[in-house]
Design an enzyme around this catalytic site. Structure first.
Site, PDB file in Angstrom:
ATOM      1  NE  ARG A 120     -11.402 -36.203  -5.560  1.00 24.21           N
ATOM      2  CZ  ARG A 120     -11.864 -37.276  -6.200  1.00 24.21           C
ATOM      3  NH1 ARG A 120     -11.222 -38.429  -6.103  1.00 24.21           N
ATOM      4  NH2 ARG A 120     -12.950 -37.212  -6.944  1.00 24.21           N
ATOM      5  CB  VAL A 133     -16.481 -30.647 -17.216  1.00 25.22           C
ATOM      6  CG1 VAL A 133     -15.353 -29.897 -16.533  1.00 25.22           C
ATOM      7  CG2 VAL A 133     -16.456 -32.135 -16.891  1.00 25.22           C
ATOM      8  CG  ASN A 153      -7.442 -34.866 -15.170  1.00 30.36           C
ATOM      9  OD1 ASN A 153      -6.820 -35.906 -15.341  1.00 30.36           O
ATOM     10  ND2 ASN A 153      -8.042 -34.582 -14.015  1.00 30.36           N
ATOM     11  CB  SER A 175      -8.063 -44.387 -20.414  1.00 30.90           C
ATOM     12  OG  SER A 175      -7.860 -45.698 -19.910  1.00 30.90           O
ATOM     13  CE1 TYR A 177     -12.702 -43.826 -17.439  1.00 31.84           C
ATOM     14  CE2 TYR A 177     -11.401 -45.602 -18.404  1.00 31.84           C
ATOM     15  CZ  TYR A 177     -11.468 -44.386 -17.745  1.00 31.84           C
ATOM     16  OH  TYR A 177     -10.318 -43.729 -17.390  1.00 31.84           O
ATOM     17  CB  ALA A 182     -17.458 -46.244 -25.692  1.00 31.73           C
ATOM     18  CE  LYS A 236     -11.268 -41.279 -19.695  1.00 29.95           C
ATOM     19  NZ  LYS A 236     -10.854 -39.899 -19.416  1.00 29.95           N
ATOM     20  CB  ILE A 244      -2.454 -43.496 -12.744  1.00 28.52           C
ATOM     21  CG1 ILE A 244      -1.985 -43.466 -14.217  1.00 28.52           C
ATOM     22  CG2 ILE A 244      -1.793 -42.396 -11.925  1.00 28.52           C
ATOM     23  CD1 ILE A 244      -0.504 -43.632 -14.450  1.00 28.52           C
TER      24      ILE A 244
HETATM   25  P1  NAP Z   1      -9.884 -39.162  -9.561  1.00 27.06           P
HETATM   26  O1  NAP Z   1      -8.759 -39.336  -8.604  1.00 27.06           O
HETATM   27  O2  NAP Z   1     -11.161 -39.882  -9.328  1.00 27.06           O
HETATM   28  O3  NAP Z   1     -10.169 -37.587  -9.706  1.00 27.06           O
HETATM   29  C1  NAP Z   1     -11.171 -37.154 -10.587  1.00 27.06           C
HETATM   30  C2  NAP Z   1     -11.155 -35.658 -10.674  1.00 27.06           C
HETATM   31  O4  NAP Z   1     -12.154 -35.265 -11.627  1.00 27.06           O
HETATM   32  C3  NAP Z   1     -11.507 -34.973  -9.361  1.00 27.06           C
HETATM   33  O5  NAP Z   1     -10.776 -33.777  -9.277  1.00 27.06           O
HETATM   34  C4  NAP Z   1     -12.999 -34.697  -9.522  1.00 27.06           C
HETATM   35  O6  NAP Z   1     -13.459 -33.565  -8.770  1.00 27.06           O
HETATM   36  C5  NAP Z   1     -13.062 -34.350 -10.994  1.00 27.06           C
HETATM   37  N1  NAP Z   1     -14.379 -34.506 -11.592  1.00 27.06           N
HETATM   38  C6  NAP Z   1     -15.129 -35.630 -11.714  1.00 27.06           C
HETATM   39  N2  NAP Z   1     -16.284 -35.353 -12.340  1.00 27.06           N
HETATM   40  C7  NAP Z   1     -16.251 -34.023 -12.634  1.00 27.06           C
HETATM   41  C8  NAP Z   1     -17.156 -33.132 -13.281  1.00 27.06           C
HETATM   42  N3  NAP Z   1     -18.320 -33.573 -13.781  1.00 27.06           N
HETATM   43  N4  NAP Z   1     -16.815 -31.832 -13.388  1.00 27.06           N
HETATM   44  C9  NAP Z   1     -15.627 -31.376 -12.906  1.00 27.06           C
HETATM   45  N5  NAP Z   1     -14.734 -32.174 -12.280  1.00 27.06           N
HETATM   46  C10 NAP Z   1     -15.053 -33.481 -12.154  1.00 27.06           C
HETATM   47  O7  NAP Z   1      -9.447 -39.591 -11.043  1.00 27.06           O
HETATM   48  P2  NAP Z   1      -7.994 -39.751 -11.694  1.00 27.06           P
HETATM   49  O8  NAP Z   1      -7.591 -41.165 -11.540  1.00 27.06           O
HETATM   50  O9  NAP Z   1      -7.092 -38.656 -11.265  1.00 27.06           O
HETATM   51  O10 NAP Z   1      -8.397 -39.573 -13.232  1.00 27.06           O
HETATM   52  C11 NAP Z   1      -8.238 -38.351 -13.918  1.00 27.06           C
HETATM   53  C12 NAP Z   1      -8.440 -38.610 -15.399  1.00 27.06           C
HETATM   54  O11 NAP Z   1      -7.504 -39.585 -15.835  1.00 27.06           O
HETATM   55  C13 NAP Z   1      -9.826 -39.174 -15.743  1.00 27.06           C
HETATM   56  O12 NAP Z   1     -10.266 -38.621 -16.958  1.00 27.06           O
HETATM   57  C14 NAP Z   1      -9.565 -40.657 -15.887  1.00 27.06           C
HETATM   58  O13 NAP Z   1     -10.502 -41.266 -16.733  1.00 27.06           O
HETATM   59  C15 NAP Z   1      -8.177 -40.655 -16.481  1.00 27.06           C
HETATM   60  N6  NAP Z   1      -7.425 -41.895 -16.287  1.00 27.06           N
HETATM   61  C16 NAP Z   1      -7.154 -42.355 -15.043  1.00 27.06           C
HETATM   62  C17 NAP Z   1      -6.432 -43.538 -14.906  1.00 27.06           C
HETATM   63  C18 NAP Z   1      -6.081 -44.137 -13.559  1.00 27.06           C
HETATM   64  O14 NAP Z   1      -5.590 -45.274 -13.528  1.00 27.06           O
HETATM   65  N7  NAP Z   1      -6.284 -43.428 -12.455  1.00 27.06           N
HETATM   66  C19 NAP Z   1      -5.999 -44.237 -16.038  1.00 27.06           C
HETATM   67  C20 NAP Z   1      -6.314 -43.721 -17.286  1.00 27.06           C
HETATM   68  C21 NAP Z   1      -7.007 -42.543 -17.403  1.00 27.06           C
HETATM   69  P3  NAP Z   1     -13.936 -33.711  -7.210  1.00 27.06           P
HETATM   70  O15 NAP Z   1     -12.695 -33.990  -6.415  1.00 27.06           O
HETATM   71  O16 NAP Z   1     -14.478 -32.386  -6.886  1.00 27.06           O
HETATM   72  O17 NAP Z   1     -14.905 -34.829  -7.184  1.00 27.06           O
END
Ligand code: NAP
Length: 235
Positions: A12, A56, A78, A130, A143, A145, A147, A176
């Site tokens: 996702r 992971v 990611n 992040s 969170y 810390a 990142k 995002i």
């Molecule tokens: P998301 O929509 O919540 O998707 C998270 C993804 O990580 C999903 O595919 C989930 O798998 C997987 N996941 C979670 N825990 C896991 C684990 N223990 N082992 C393997 N897979 C795992 O999050 P996102 O917004 O795309 O964020 C992706 C990355 O970008 C993260 O590291 C987040 O901290 C970073 N980020 C996001 C934003 C933002 O605004 N969205 C901003 C800065 C940084 P399942 O679908 O199977 O649960």
């Protein structure tokens, strides 16, 4: 020979967008996920990749995911989770789970991938941090810390792995549009948009475009960097 690519947390959001962006440039794409089997499998079928379930945070599951891999060119770390809570209300289970996933997950995947890349004398490691890892966020201390730790890890690994032809870079997204931000109130969204010079929330594809570039040979002289995709949020 086409590249072999692994994107963690690719079912996702940002990970799925990275998998889509990288799919055309590789001949083997691994889509890692944790819970959403059908979403990951549908995406893998669409992109001609393989969906692999592995937590992971669990080094044994990560080792198993790598067991049949004899080569890996691009690793996108990611997978991550968030936690919005007052620091003093955060339980030990909560902060340990967050650090095990966001930091431990990257360490586990890098430890499994690096021997393959060293053998090839080639590799691209792209770690998703992040803006909160750069600036810190109220009610997201653990969170932030986790990142921030990824930034230190990136810089150190870039030095350690440069002589082996491996680049290591960090991407620091701003806000995002993904499930991770689904709980934001309209007021929170408006405040975040008004703190963003470009005045909008980004799309997962904005982050994926940079990840795709960092994975190319055109990015061969870029390593140890933290690059924002944040609409100017971090000035
Ligand atoms: P998301 O929509 O919540 O998707 C998270 C993804 O990580 C999903 O595919 C989930 O798998 C997987 N996941 C979670 N825990 C896991 C684990 N223990 N082992 C393997 N897979 C795992 O999050 P996102 O917004 O795309 O964020 C992706 C990355 O970008 C993260 O590291 C987040 O901290 C970073 N980020 C996001 C934003 C933002 O605004 N969205 C901003 C800065 C940084 P399942 O679908 O199977 O649960």
């Amino acid at each position: 020979m086409g590249k072999k690519v692994l994107v963690t947390g690719a079912s996702r959001g940002i990970g799925a967008a990275c998998a889509r962006a990288l799919a055309n440039d590789c001949d083997c794409l691994v889509i890692n996920y944790l819970n959403t089997d059908s979403t990951a499998e549908t995406l893998a079928a669409e992109l001609g990749g393989t969906a692999v379930r592995a937590d992971v945070a669990d080094s044994a599951q990560v080792r198993q995911m790598f067991e049949t891999m004899d080569r890996l060119d691009v690793l996108v770390c990611n997978a991550g989770i968030s936690l919005v809570k007052l620091f003093t209300d955060t339980t030990e289970n909560e902060w340990r789970k967050l650090l095990d996933t966001n930091l431990g997950g990257v360490i586990n995947c890098c430890q499994a991938a690096i021997p393959l890349m060293v053998r090839q004398k080639y590799g691209r490691i792209i770690i998703i941090s992040s803006v909160w890892g750069v600036t810190g966020a109220s009610c997201e201390a653990v969170y932030s810390a986790s990142k921030a730790a990824l930034i230190g890890l990136t810089k150190a690994l870039a030095k350690e792995l440069g002589p082996s032809g491996i680049t290591v870079n960090c991407v620091a997204p701003g806000v995002i549009e993904t499930d991770m931000n689904a709980a934001l109130t309209p007021e929170d969204r408006a405040a975040l948009i008004s703190s963003t010079p470009l005045g909008m929330i980004g799309e997962a594809s904005d982050v994926a475009a940079l990840v795709r570039f960092l994975a190319t040979d055109e990015a061969r002289f870029i390593t140890g960097q933290v690059i924002g995709v944040d609409g100017g949020f971090v000035g």
